[in-house]
Design an enzyme around this catalytic site. Structure first.
Site, short mmCIF file in Angstrom:
data_model
loop_
_atom_site.label_atom_id
_atom_site.label_comp_id
_atom_site.label_asym_id
_atom_site.label_seq_id
_atom_site.Cartn_x
_atom_site.Cartn_y
_atom_site.Cartn_z
N LYS A 115 0.85 -1.21 0.00
CA LYS A 115 0.00 0.00 0.00
C LYS A 115 0.88 1.25 0.00
O LYS A 115 0.58 2.24 -0.68
CB LYS A 115 -0.91 0.00 1.24
CG LYS A 115 -1.75 -1.26 1.38
CD LYS A 115 -2.86 -1.32 0.36
CE LYS A 115 -3.48 -2.70 0.31
NZ LYS A 115 -2.61 -3.68 -0.35
N GLU A 199 -4.50 7.28 7.92
CA GLU A 199 -5.30 8.03 6.96
C GLU A 199 -6.51 8.64 7.66
O GLU A 199 -7.01 8.07 8.64
CB GLU A 199 -5.83 7.11 5.85
CG GLU A 199 -4.84 6.69 4.82
CD GLU A 199 -5.49 5.81 3.74
OE1 GLU A 199 -4.80 5.51 2.76
OE2 GLU A 199 -6.66 5.42 3.91
N HIS A 234 -15.67 -7.27 3.80
CA HIS A 234 -14.68 -6.99 2.76
C HIS A 234 -14.68 -8.01 1.64
O HIS A 234 -13.76 -8.05 0.84
CB HIS A 234 -13.27 -6.88 3.37
CG HIS A 234 -13.19 -5.83 4.43
ND1 HIS A 234 -13.32 -4.48 4.14
CD2 HIS A 234 -13.06 -5.93 5.76
CE1 HIS A 234 -13.25 -3.81 5.28
NE2 HIS A 234 -13.10 -4.65 6.27
N ARG A 291 -4.28 -7.90 -11.29
CA ARG A 291 -4.80 -9.18 -11.81
C ARG A 291 -6.14 -8.91 -12.47
O ARG A 291 -6.71 -7.84 -12.33
CB ARG A 291 -5.01 -10.14 -10.64
CG ARG A 291 -6.11 -9.65 -9.71
CD ARG A 291 -6.43 -10.59 -8.55
NE ARG A 291 -7.60 -10.12 -7.84
CZ ARG A 291 -7.58 -9.26 -6.82
NH1 ARG A 291 -6.44 -8.77 -6.39
NH2 ARG A 291 -8.68 -8.84 -6.22
C1 MV4 Z 1 -10.80 3.11 4.09
C2 MV4 Z 1 -12.12 3.36 4.52
C3 MV4 Z 1 -12.41 4.63 5.02
N1 MV4 Z 1 -11.44 5.57 5.10
N2 MV4 Z 1 -9.86 4.07 4.17
C4 MV4 Z 1 -11.36 -1.55 3.28
C5 MV4 Z 1 -10.49 -2.51 2.57
C6 MV4 Z 1 -9.45 -1.73 1.90
N3 MV4 Z 1 -9.61 -1.89 0.46
C7 MV4 Z 1 -9.64 -0.34 2.29
N4 MV4 Z 1 -10.90 -0.26 3.01
C8 MV4 Z 1 -11.34 0.91 3.52
N5 MV4 Z 1 -10.45 1.91 3.60
C9 MV4 Z 1 -10.19 5.27 4.68
N6 MV4 Z 1 -9.24 6.23 4.78
C10 MV4 Z 1 -13.06 2.33 4.43
C11 MV4 Z 1 -12.67 1.12 3.96
C12 MV4 Z 1 -13.68 0.08 3.91
C13 MV4 Z 1 -14.07 -0.42 2.69
C14 MV4 Z 1 -13.50 0.03 1.53
C15 MV4 Z 1 -13.93 -0.53 0.35
C16 MV4 Z 1 -14.90 -1.51 0.34
C17 MV4 Z 1 -15.45 -1.96 1.48
C18 MV4 Z 1 -15.05 -1.44 2.70
C19 MV4 Z 1 -15.62 -1.89 3.87
C20 MV4 Z 1 -15.21 -1.37 5.05
C21 MV4 Z 1 -14.23 -0.37 5.08
#
Ligand code: MV4
Length: 504
Positions: A115, A199, A234, A291
């Site tokens: 990341k 973040e 997720h 991918r």
């Molecule tokens: C976040 C967020 C809120 N704020 N970052 C979840 C998995 C990873 N791909 C990043 N994710 C998140 N990052 C910030 N700064 C909320 C999530 C998140 C989320 C993001 C995408 C799809 C589903 C999710 C479910 C819970 C939290």
């Protein structure tokens, strides 16, 4: 490229093989002992057993896969998704053995696998990112200063994490120290890398991702976005393209941002750039997946582009045959992931024999699956049974098509998520487009599917009674065949019993 090996199983292996066949390319399947009778093994031109059921003894054995590829004179290896698809060392091993890895360079996989390295690579392209720490953060005092600067709530994320693992929300300064220590120790035990970063927490975000394609000549295009907010822990459950929340201006902006992310790592092949989108439609770069994604069919349906064929063409050195201006959205597609899981019991994976398995057909319905009636669903792998896609001229028709397809899909023998999909598609928040990544947690309760579940048990008993002979056992009584849940409705019940008895 006359022959490729598909280093995967199930629906994606079959999917890749079908595009290869259309291109006149021979295919080699590799399989574990548990997949001996799988459709992808029978479909391939050649098939080699590479080990026992467990993935680490079979589909993750990159050395054996390359050995088979060399022995059979394979020129390319397609990794599918999961397994070794984002393993830079495997991509390197394949290339070192003179075989083309049908995917990005090992360097691009490595950069986007972390990341922090990903954020570092893209920052000079002024792509919107969530305010936070530029790199890993270890010092609590520094973290506290940053927390005050960006404002609470903040998120602590593991750099080597992904899919929500290793994420912790911190709502105030006084809990920061403890949460950081926990996040670091969790990251070490889960990923072997304790580095974390901070973040600003984006509340109620949508998860929107953009498909890109890059060739070996620096051309990169975007194939519009996929809405992936309907997730459970997720894990994506239902995806659609395009998103119902983006206007044309935002669509272009997020697509161009995704292309810039591709440029940042000289991306070659099919890739997906993930964004968080807040309620004001501001989008923030999250991460990039190097991918082909599970949900790629919805992009194929609205653009008419076969992404697997494009991957193969790019891998054999061809220039992209289209420019950005040649791509447009036509219609709408919604995909339901049909999992062998029990939505009435916390989505626990279910195993069993597909006593009855009849797929829906007809206009605007696509089923990408890897199983057939009579097969046993193995416990060893991801419980994805199929991807069921509804396509229509607009979102409403796509939803109607998918609902009709769910109605027509007949599965007896394993519990599955078809009824859960129906629940989502009929929910007013989904239909109105007013949903975000909290949709499932906010709206779903198992009891909402109760009536269907009771009905299914009765049907399964009826079907099992016919399949295994003997009288109607009725009343949900357990029976030999293990036929438990299914997805049927009342009129199907009588049809089935009638059809079943007539052809048995
Ligand atoms: C976040 C967020 C809120 N704020 N970052 C979840 C998995 C990873 N791909 C990043 N994710 C998140 N990052 C910030 N700064 C909320 C999530 C998140 C989320 C993001 C995408 C799809 C589903 C999710 C479910 C819970 C939290």
């Amino acid at each position: 490229m006359k022959k490729i090996l598909v280093a995967n199983r199930g629906e994606i292996a079959l999917r890749v093989m079908k595009s290869a066949r259309e291109m006149g390319i021979k295919t080699v399947a590799v399989y574990s002992e548990a997949d001996r009778n799988s459709p992808h093994v029978r479909y391939a031109d050649e098939a080699v057993c590479i080990g026992s059921a467990s993935s680490k003894e079979s589909y993750l054995r990159g050395d054996k896969i390359v050995e088979v590829a060399k022995a059979l004179g394979v020129e390319g290896i397609h990794p599918g998704y999961g397994f070794l698809s984002e393993n830079a060392a495997f991509a390197k091993l394949v290339e070192e053995n003179g075989i083309t890895f049908i995917g990005p360079t090992p360097e691009a996989i490595e950069i986007m696998g972390s990341k922090l390295a990903a954020k570092d690579a893209v920052k000079k392209f002024d792509i919107p990112m969530v305010p936070g720490s530029a790199g890993a953060i270890t010092d609590v005092a520094e973290a506290k200063l940053l927390g005050e600067k960006i404002g609470y709530p903040i998120l602590i994320k593991a750099s080597a994490g992904g899919g929500g693992k290793g994420m912790r929300v911190v709502t105030s300064s006084d809990e920061l120290e403890e949460q950081m220590q926990r996040a670091q120790s969790e990251a070490i035990s889960a990923f072997g890398d304790g580095s974390v970063f901070i973040e600003k927490y984006v509340g109620s975000p949508k998860h929107i991702e953009v498909q890109i394609l890059g060739d070996n000549y620096g051309n990169i295009v975007y194939l519009f976005e996929r809405e992936c907010s309907i997730q459970r822990r997720h894990q994506k459950v239902l995806e659609e393209a395009p998103s119902s929340c983006l206007n044309e201006e935002k669509r272009k902006a997020i697509g161009e941002a995704a292309v810039k992310v591709g440029k940042a790592c000289a991306y070659i092949g099919a890739g997906t750039v993930e964004f968080l989108v807040d309620e004001e439609l501001n989008f923030y770069f999250l991460e990039m997946n190097t991918r082909l994604q599970v949900e790629h069919p919805v992009t194929e349906m609205i653009t008419g582009v076969d992404l697997v064929k494009e991957q193969i063409k790019i891998a054999r050195g061809e220039k992209l045959s289209f420019a950005q201006e040649d791509l447009q959205i036509r219609g709408h597609a919604v995909e339901l992931r049909v999992y062998a899981e029990d939505p009435m019991n916390n989505f626990l994976p279910d195993i069993g024999k597909l006593i009855l398995y009849q797929k829906p057909e007809g206009p605007g319905v696509r089923v990408d699956d890897g199983y057939e009636e009579g097969m046993d669903i193995p416990i060893y792998y991801d419980p994805l049974l199929a991807k069921l896609v509804g396509y229509g001229k607009d979102r409403a028709e796509a939803i109607d098509r998918l609902l009709r397809a769910i109605h027509d899909y007949k599965i007896v023998g394993v519990k599955n998520t078809l009824a859960f999909g129906k629940f989502v598609l009929e929910h007013q928040d989904f239909v109105s487009g007013k949903f975000d990544t909290n949709f499932v947690g906010k709206n779903y309760k198992p009891e909402y599917l109760k009536s269907e579940a009771d009905d299914e048990m009765e049907i399964a008993a009826l079907v099992a009674g016919h399949v295994f002979g003997g009288k109607k056992t009725g009343g949900g009584k357990k029976f030999a065949g293990g036929a438990n849940s299914s997805n049927v409705n009342n009129n199907t019940k009588s049809n089935w019993v009638k059809n079943r008895s007539s052809h048995r």
